[in-house]
Design an enzyme around this catalytic site. Sequence first.
Site, PDB file in Angstrom:
ATOM      1  N   LYS A 163       0.833  -1.203   0.000  1.00 29.13           N
ATOM      2  CA  LYS A 163       0.000   0.000   0.000  1.00 29.13           C
ATOM      3  C   LYS A 163       0.870   1.256   0.000  1.00 29.13           C
ATOM      4  O   LYS A 163       0.617   2.214  -0.736  1.00 29.13           O
ATOM      5  CB  LYS A 163      -0.918  -0.017   1.221  1.00 29.13           C
ATOM      6  CG  LYS A 163      -2.071   0.973   1.159  1.00 29.13           C
ATOM      7  CD  LYS A 163      -2.966   0.857   2.379  1.00 29.13           C
ATOM      8  CE  LYS A 163      -3.686  -0.462   2.449  1.00 29.13           C
ATOM      9  NZ  LYS A 163      -4.694  -0.490   3.542  1.00 29.13           N
ATOM     10  N   THR A 221      -9.985   7.581   5.369  1.00 32.08           N
ATOM     11  CA  THR A 221     -10.131   6.328   4.640  1.00 32.08           C
ATOM     12  C   THR A 221     -11.472   6.260   3.920  1.00 32.08           C
ATOM     13  O   THR A 221     -11.541   5.922   2.731  1.00 32.08           O
ATOM     14  CB  THR A 221      -9.974   5.120   5.583  1.00 32.08           C
ATOM     15  OG1 THR A 221      -8.704   5.200   6.239  1.00 32.08           O
ATOM     16  CG2 THR A 221     -10.049   3.823   4.811  1.00 32.08           C
ATOM     17  N   LYS A 277       2.518  -3.702  11.223  1.00 32.46           N
ATOM     18  CA  LYS A 277       1.190  -3.977  11.772  1.00 32.46           C
ATOM     19  C   LYS A 277       1.349  -4.783  13.045  1.00 32.46           C
ATOM     20  O   LYS A 277       2.210  -5.663  13.142  1.00 32.46           O
ATOM     21  CB  LYS A 277       0.352  -4.791  10.777  1.00 32.46           C
ATOM     22  CG  LYS A 277      -1.125  -4.488  10.858  1.00 32.46           C
ATOM     23  CD  LYS A 277      -1.458  -3.166  10.167  1.00 32.46           C
ATOM     24  CE  LYS A 277      -2.953  -2.994  10.025  1.00 32.46           C
ATOM     25  NZ  LYS A 277      -3.290  -1.802   9.225  1.00 32.46           N
TER      26      LYS A 277
END
Length: 412
Positions: free
Chosen positions: A91, A186, A103
Site C-alpha cells: 500500500k 479512509t 502492523k
Amino acid sequence: MYDFLKQSTELMRQAAKIGEINPDVLELLSGPGRVTSFRFPIKMDDGSTRIFQAHRACHTDALGATRDGTRISPDLDVEECKALALVMSIKHAAGRIPAGGGKGGIAADPRKLSKHELERLCRAYMRHLRPSGPNTDVPGADIGTDMQCMAWMLDEYEQITGYHAPAAVNDKPTILGGTPGGYEATGAGVFEVFEAAARDIGFKVEGARVAIQGFGQVGSIAAQCFQQAGCKVVAVREVDSGVYAEDGLDVEELLKHREEKGSLEGFKNAKSITNEELFACDCDVLVPAAVQGVITKDVAETVKARILVEAANSPTTMEADELLLERGVTVVPDVLANAGSVHLCQMERTQGFSDQYWNTDTIKEERRKRLVRGYQEASECAERYGLKSVRLGAWINALKRIEEAILSRGWC
C-alpha cells in the site's frame, strides 16, 4: 478457512512473476523482516492481574521506517499481523510513500475494558514495543484503537525517551501534532478512488445504486460521500443487522437511528437484509468495508454490481477476484481504495518533523491527488502488461519500487 497470509503471499508471487522481480528480492519479501511477540501484565480495576499477548510485524524497511496499524482485537494473532504488514508495504509503495509496512497489536476485547484499563494497556504496549520511534517503526490506529489510544502511546514514548517526538506515533489528536481529517480519511478516500475508477471506465456516478457491507468509521463515511455525490445507498449491513430500501436509504437518518437504537434493525421504510443478500442485491457498486475474505468464489457468482470497491483489507479471495474480472466487474483493490489514511499519516509525519502544520483544505486536496495518482499509475501498469486486474498493476508497481530500493542498498 480463509488464510490471509497465504493469499497475500501468493498474490505477491503472482505479481512478481509478471513484473519479473528479482528472485532474491522476492525471497527476501516472502516473510517479514522482523516480528516481535511479547506478553505483559496489567492491573485491572478490581485489583486483579491479567496477562495480555501482543505482536508487531515489520515487513520491510527498504523504502523507509515501517509504519501504521495497531489493533486491539480478541482474535488477533501473529499470522494476521504478518499478512497485514505485507499488505501495508504494498500500500505504501503503490502510493509512492517512503515507508515500509508495519502492523501489530494486542489480543484483547476493548469493549470489555474500562477507560483506565485501556489506557494502561496502550501504555504497556508502547513500553514493551522494541524497537520503535520516528525513524524505526511508527504505530498508528486500527481496529479497536483511536486517537485517544494513540495519544496515550505517544505520551508513553515521550516519557520513556525524555523528549518530544510527534512523528513517533500516527493518528493522534491535532493538539499533539496530529493532522486534521484523520477520522474521514479512509472513508472519503474510498469514494475518491471510486470516482477515478468510474471515470476510467465511463461509469456514471450520479444515480448509481450502492450496497455497503460494514458501517463503522470507514463504511459510514463512504456511505455519506456516495449519497452526497447523488448515488443511492440501497443496502447497508454491519455485524448484527442490515437494511435494504429499493429507493435508497437516508444515510444521516440511518446513523441517527443506530445511535438511538443500537442497531440498524427497524429503520423506517426498509427491510432486513443478510450479508449474503447484500452481496447479491440489485446494485451498481458493491463496497465491502468490514473484514478480509468475505467475497469468496461462491459469493462472486451472485454479485450483480458493475464495480466492487474494496474499503476493507483483502475482502476478496484470489479465486473470487479472477471470477469477477472474467464477468466484467471492475475491482478497485484495497491497496488503492482504502489508502486514504496512509497518505494522511505520511502528511502527519512530514508536519511532525517540520513543526509546520497544514490546513484542512490543503490536506483534503493533497490526499485526493495522491489517491487518484496511485489508481492511475496502477491502471496504466495493468494496461502495459495486458492485464484486466488493476490490483496486479498496483502490486507490480509497488514491488518494482521496493525492488529498486533493495537493490540500491545492496541487500540482494
